[in-house]
Design a protein around this motif. Structure first.
Motif, PDB file in Angstrom:
ATOM      1  N   GLN A 211     -18.757  25.341  41.929  1.00  0.00           N
ATOM      2  CA  GLN A 211     -18.192  26.324  41.000  1.00  0.00           C
ATOM      3  C   GLN A 211     -17.688  27.546  41.762  1.00  0.00           C
ATOM      4  OE1 GLN A 211     -20.849  28.530  38.245  1.00  0.00           O
ATOM      5  NE2 GLN A 211     -19.509  27.789  36.613  1.00  0.00           N
ATOM      6  N   ILE A 212     -18.473  28.035  42.719  1.00  0.00           N
ATOM      7  CA  ILE A 212     -18.073  29.220  43.486  1.00  0.00           C
ATOM      8  C   ILE A 212     -17.058  28.864  44.569  1.00  0.00           C
ATOM      9  CG2 ILE A 212     -18.903  31.033  45.033  1.00  0.00           C
ATOM     10  CD1 ILE A 212     -21.452  31.155  43.395  1.00  0.00           C
ATOM     11  N   ILE A 213     -17.226  27.732  45.236  1.00  0.00           N
ATOM     12  CA  ILE A 213     -16.264  27.323  46.261  1.00  0.00           C
ATOM     13  C   ILE A 213     -14.874  27.135  45.651  1.00  0.00           C
ATOM     14  CG2 ILE A 213     -15.613  25.437  47.818  1.00  0.00           C
ATOM     15  CD1 ILE A 213     -18.629  25.066  48.390  1.00  0.00           C
ATOM     16  N   ASP A 214     -14.803  26.476  44.499  1.00  0.00           N
ATOM     17  CA  ASP A 214     -13.507  26.296  43.827  1.00  0.00           C
ATOM     18  C   ASP A 214     -12.899  27.637  43.438  1.00  0.00           C
ATOM     19  OD1 ASP A 214     -13.527  23.573  44.086  1.00  0.00           O
ATOM     20  OD2 ASP A 214     -14.185  23.153  42.035  1.00  0.00           O
ATOM     21  N   ARG A 215     -13.741  28.552  42.967  1.00  0.00           N
ATOM     22  CA  ARG A 215     -13.253  29.877  42.568  1.00  0.00           C
ATOM     23  C   ARG A 215     -12.662  30.623  43.762  1.00  0.00           C
ATOM     24  NH1 ARG A 215     -17.813  33.747  41.258  1.00  0.00           N
ATOM     25  NH2 ARG A 215     -18.473  32.005  39.938  1.00  0.00           N
ATOM     26  N   ILE A 216     -13.362  30.537  44.907  1.00  0.00           N
ATOM     27  CA  ILE A 216     -12.872  31.200  46.124  1.00  0.00           C
ATOM     28  C   ILE A 216     -11.539  30.603  46.559  1.00  0.00           C
ATOM     29  CG2 ILE A 216     -13.325  31.480  48.599  1.00  0.00           C
ATOM     30  CD1 ILE A 216     -16.329  31.714  47.855  1.00  0.00           C
ATOM     31  N   LYS A 217     -11.448  29.271  46.548  1.00  0.00           N
ATOM     32  CA  LYS A 217     -10.217  28.607  46.976  1.00  0.00           C
ATOM     33  C   LYS A 217      -9.061  28.882  46.030  1.00  0.00           C
ATOM     34  CE  LYS A 217     -12.315  24.792  49.575  1.00  0.00           C
ATOM     35  NZ  LYS A 217     -12.476  23.326  49.676  1.00  0.00           N
ATOM     36  N   GLU A 218      -9.345  28.958  44.733  1.00  0.00           N
ATOM     37  CA  GLU A 218      -8.281  29.184  43.746  1.00  0.00           C
ATOM     38  C   GLU A 218      -7.615  30.543  43.897  1.00  0.00           C
ATOM     39  OE1 GLU A 218     -10.265  28.476  40.063  1.00  0.00           O
ATOM     40  OE2 GLU A 218     -10.229  26.279  40.316  1.00  0.00           O
ATOM     41  N   LYS A 219      -8.359  31.524  44.412  1.00  0.00           N
ATOM     42  CA  LYS A 219      -7.740  32.838  44.613  1.00  0.00           C
ATOM     43  C   LYS A 219      -7.209  33.018  46.037  1.00  0.00           C
ATOM     44  CE  LYS A 219     -12.150  35.338  45.346  1.00  0.00           C
ATOM     45  NZ  LYS A 219     -13.019  36.415  44.816  1.00  0.00           N
ATOM     46  N   GLY A 220      -7.188  31.899  46.787  1.00  0.00           N
ATOM     47  CA  GLY A 220      -6.578  31.930  48.107  1.00  0.00           C
ATOM     48  C   GLY A 220      -7.525  32.196  49.253  1.00  0.00           C
ATOM     49  N   GLY A 221      -8.825  32.196  48.989  1.00  0.00           N
ATOM     50  CA  GLY A 221      -9.804  32.457  50.036  1.00  0.00           C
ATOM     51  C   GLY A 221     -10.034  31.256  50.931  1.00  0.00           C
ATOM     52  N   LYS A 222     -10.423  31.514  52.163  1.00  0.00           N
ATOM     53  CA  LYS A 222     -10.751  30.468  53.127  1.00  0.00           C
ATOM     54  C   LYS A 222     -12.251  30.515  53.407  1.00  0.00           C
ATOM     55  CE  LYS A 222     -10.054  28.984  57.919  1.00  0.00           C
ATOM     56  NZ  LYS A 222      -9.428  29.308  59.227  1.00  0.00           N
ATOM     57  N   MET A 223     -12.926  29.411  53.164  1.00  0.00           N
ATOM     58  CA  MET A 223     -14.369  29.363  53.374  1.00  0.00           C
ATOM     59  C   MET A 223     -14.717  29.431  54.862  1.00  0.00           C
ATOM     60  SD  MET A 223     -16.225  29.270  50.603  1.00  0.00           S
ATOM     61  CE  MET A 223     -17.748  28.629  51.314  1.00  0.00           C
ATOM     62  N   LEU A 224     -15.640  30.324  55.198  1.00  0.00           N
ATOM     63  CA  LEU A 224     -16.121  30.483  56.562  1.00  0.00           C
ATOM     64  C   LEU A 224     -17.554  30.003  56.724  1.00  0.00           C
ATOM     65  CD1 LEU A 224     -14.868  34.130  57.226  1.00  0.00           C
ATOM     66  CD2 LEU A 224     -13.739  32.006  57.912  1.00  0.00           C
ATOM     67  N   LEU A 225     -18.351  30.177  55.669  1.00  0.00           N
ATOM     68  CA  LEU A 225     -19.789  29.934  55.766  1.00  0.00           C
ATOM     69  C   LEU A 225     -20.320  29.426  54.436  1.00  0.00           C
ATOM     70  CD1 LEU A 225     -22.513  32.253  57.264  1.00  0.00           C
ATOM     71  CD2 LEU A 225     -22.634  31.669  54.849  1.00  0.00           C
ATOM     72  N   PHE A 226     -21.135  28.393  54.494  1.00  0.00           N
ATOM     73  CA  PHE A 226     -21.853  27.946  53.303  1.00  0.00           C
ATOM     74  C   PHE A 226     -23.259  27.531  53.704  1.00  0.00           C
ATOM     75  CE2 PHE A 226     -23.194  24.430  50.445  1.00  0.00           C
ATOM     76  CZ  PHE A 226     -23.447  25.223  49.334  1.00  0.00           C
ATOM     77  N   GLU A 227     -24.236  28.173  53.100  1.00  0.00           N
ATOM     78  CA  GLU A 227     -25.634  27.808  53.290  1.00  0.00           C
ATOM     79  C   GLU A 227     -26.259  27.562  51.926  1.00  0.00           C
ATOM     80  OE1 GLU A 227     -26.657  30.152  57.441  1.00  0.00           O
ATOM     81  OE2 GLU A 227     -27.449  30.952  55.562  1.00  0.00           O
ATOM     82  N   SER A 228     -27.117  26.565  51.850  1.00  0.00           N
ATOM     83  CA  SER A 228     -27.732  26.208  50.569  1.00  0.00           C
ATOM     84  C   SER A 228     -29.167  25.760  50.802  1.00  0.00           C
ATOM     85  CB  SER A 228     -26.934  25.077  49.908  1.00  0.00           C
ATOM     86  OG  SER A 228     -27.534  24.692  48.689  1.00  0.00           O
ATOM     87  N   PHE A 229     -30.092  26.376  50.066  1.00  0.00           N
ATOM     88  CA  PHE A 229     -31.516  26.087  50.241  1.00  0.00           C
ATOM     89  C   PHE A 229     -32.178  25.889  48.876  1.00  0.00           C
ATOM     90  CE2 PHE A 229     -30.302  29.412  53.423  1.00  0.00           C
ATOM     91  CZ  PHE A 229     -30.139  28.541  54.499  1.00  0.00           C
ATOM     92  N   THR A 230     -33.099  24.937  48.802  1.00  0.00           N
ATOM     93  CA  THR A 230     -33.826  24.668  47.559  1.00  0.00           C
ATOM     94  C   THR A 230     -35.281  24.375  47.882  1.00  0.00           C
ATOM     95  OG1 THR A 230     -31.833  23.681  46.600  1.00  0.00           O
ATOM     96  CG2 THR A 230     -33.906  23.269  45.464  1.00  0.00           C
ATOM     97  N   GLY A 231     -36.172  24.815  47.010  1.00  0.00           N
ATOM     98  CA  GLY A 231     -37.589  24.518  47.203  1.00  0.00           C
ATOM     99  C   GLY A 231     -38.317  24.338  45.881  1.00  0.00           C
ATOM    100  N   GLY A 232     -39.175  23.323  45.826  1.00  0.00           N
ATOM    101  CA  GLY A 232     -40.099  23.173  44.715  1.00  0.00           C
ATOM    102  C   GLY A 232     -41.424  23.793  45.122  1.00  0.00           C
TER     103      GLY A 232
END
Length: 456
Positions: A138-159
């Protein structure tokens, strides 16, 4: 009535079943729950007029095929390795399929047949994988739609365990399959990218290469790397991203303590222990220590782990009662990992009034019009009780929502897939907010990994 078959009535299925039964009258649904344990299959329907539990052995071809044939959509909550036979039945009888598991190679091979029959085979639609995919895209698409170039993506999850139920020195209790926790990180080196540099962490170093994150209202956490982050370059369309790193969240100090078991060899699942059913916990520990005619097990253990008796690590060991002379493993032909799991379940099983907690944290760095930006996004969900846990909600609700939207032809793209398209993630993330599962986004200064000063 439209018939939904749910195969598997484990702990992660409670919120899924409740959601569909609550919707059953308005949506004209009849829910059949099949499980190898008939009591499990029946207990969550509570004599609901639009639900029933049946005995279903997934290895009984005739029984399984009949149940699939009589449904309009199948939800498989089985362990991932058992999905494939159900999936083949769905192809044969023309039924949609939803699972929360990673797409296996065998499942992917069914993609052409699913497409040719117009069937939706939705996978990876639980928590992790699932909500992580949807909230990230959802956020990556939003960034790309306004012309942004992704530099960094980190994702963490814990139970994790909720703060009010955090009652042991490890700050941890089992909130999902304990075996998966004990075996976490095995099977190959962790692979990821930081500032354009490929990084690898072998299993024996995994729990000593951690990073820290901060979640407002919940404090500081640590993360250790998941096994393979690189495959998400293609999945998320991040071919040229400089940093791509996915990991698992724990409370600070857990990984250092867990590493003691790794170094001793107690997480090994490749061989069995002789006479394991009669081994005391203390004898189990001694299996991994050198022989000494004079030194006690306590002394040998501290010496091998290089910890003092006033070290917090020693207190954590004692907290598990792992040196008991009275408690026995009680499992025939147990592997070290199975024996360790048995010991940990004594201390880390949720009590009836305990609550669990899910924490998810994303970091997005991007460049737009020559400037660099960063968005931090996090979600915290607290369980209600041992039945309707945060784990059950975050795994089961997206599965249920996807199933209903497929039946209602709101999700129509056929084939074997995961939830990275807008037609899937937009409505499901919106509905999850009604259940308290929502993300808080914060725009912060882009930090990256200081690429101008760090050579990698």
């Amino acid at each position: 009535m439209r018939n939904i078959l749910i195969i598997g009535a484990g702990r992660s299925a409670t919120s899924l079943i409740k959601y569909l039964l609550d919707k059953s009258e308005a949506e004209e649904l009849f829910i059949t729950i099949g499980d190898l344990n008939i009591q499990n299959a029946q207990k969550y329907t509570s004599n609901h007029p639009n639900g029933r539990g049946i005995l279903l052995d997934v290895f009984n071809d005739k029984q399984r095929k009949l149940a699939v044939e009589n449904s309009d959509l199948v939800i498989s909550m089985l362990p991932a390795r058992y999905h494939i036979e159900v999936a083949k039945d769905c192809i044969e009888f023309g039924k949609h399929l939803v699972t929360a598991s990673y797409i296996s190679d065998e499942m992917q091979l069914l993609d052409p047949k699913a497409k040719s029959k117009g069937l939706v085979f939705m996978n990876e639609i639980g928590l992790d994988p699932g909500i992580d995919h949807m909230s990230a895209m959802q956020i990556i698409d939003r960034i790309k739609e306004k012309g942004g170039k992704m530099l960094l993506f980190e994702s963490f999850t814990g139970g994790l365990v909720a703060p009010e139920s955090d009652t042991n020195l490890w700050n941890y209790k089992f909130t999902w399959n304990p075996r998966n926790v004990v075996l976490a990180g095995q099977g190959g080196a962790a692979e990821f990218i930081q500032e354009g540099k490929f990084k690898y962490i072998p299993y024996n170093r995994l729990f000593r290469r951690t990073e820290f994150i901060q979640v407002d209202g919940y404090g500081k956490f640590e993360v250790y790397a998941n096994r393979n982050s690189l495959k998400y370059q293609k999945v998320y369309g991040l071919k040229d991203v400089l940093t791509l790193y996915r990991g698992t969240i724990r409370r600070v100090g857990f990984s250092k303590a867990w590493n003691m078991f790794v170094q001793l060899g107690m997480t090994d699942d490749t061989y069995t222990l002789p006479d394991s059913e009669t081994l005391t916990y203390r004898e189990f520990v001694n299996c991994f220590l050198p022989y000494s005619p004079t030194d006690s097990i306590e002394l040998k253990l501290r010496h091998n782990l290089k910890i003092d008796q006033d070290d917090l690590m020693w207190e954590k060991i004692l907290d598990l009662d792992i040196l008991s002379t009275k408690k026995v493993i009680g499992i025939k032909d147990a592997t070290p990992a199975q024996a360790l799991q048995k010991i940990l379940e004594d201390s880390w099983t949720l009590s009836p009034h305990d609550k669990d907690m899910i924490v998810m944290y994303h970091k997005f760095g991007y460049e737009l019009d020559g400037k660099k930006y960063q968005i931090d996004s996090n979600m915290v969900a607290i369980g209600d009780d041992q039945t309707y846990t945060a784990m059950a909600k975050t795994v089961g609700l997206p599965v249920a929502m996807a199933a209903l939207k497929i039946l209602n032809e709101e999700i129509t793209t056929p084939g074997v897939q995961l939830p990275i398209r807008k037609e899937v993630y937009e409505p499901i993330l919106k509905e999850l907010e009604d259940f308290g599962i929502n993300f808080i986004e914060t725009e912060v200064d882009y930090l990256g990994y200081n690429p101008l000063t760090v050579v990698g």
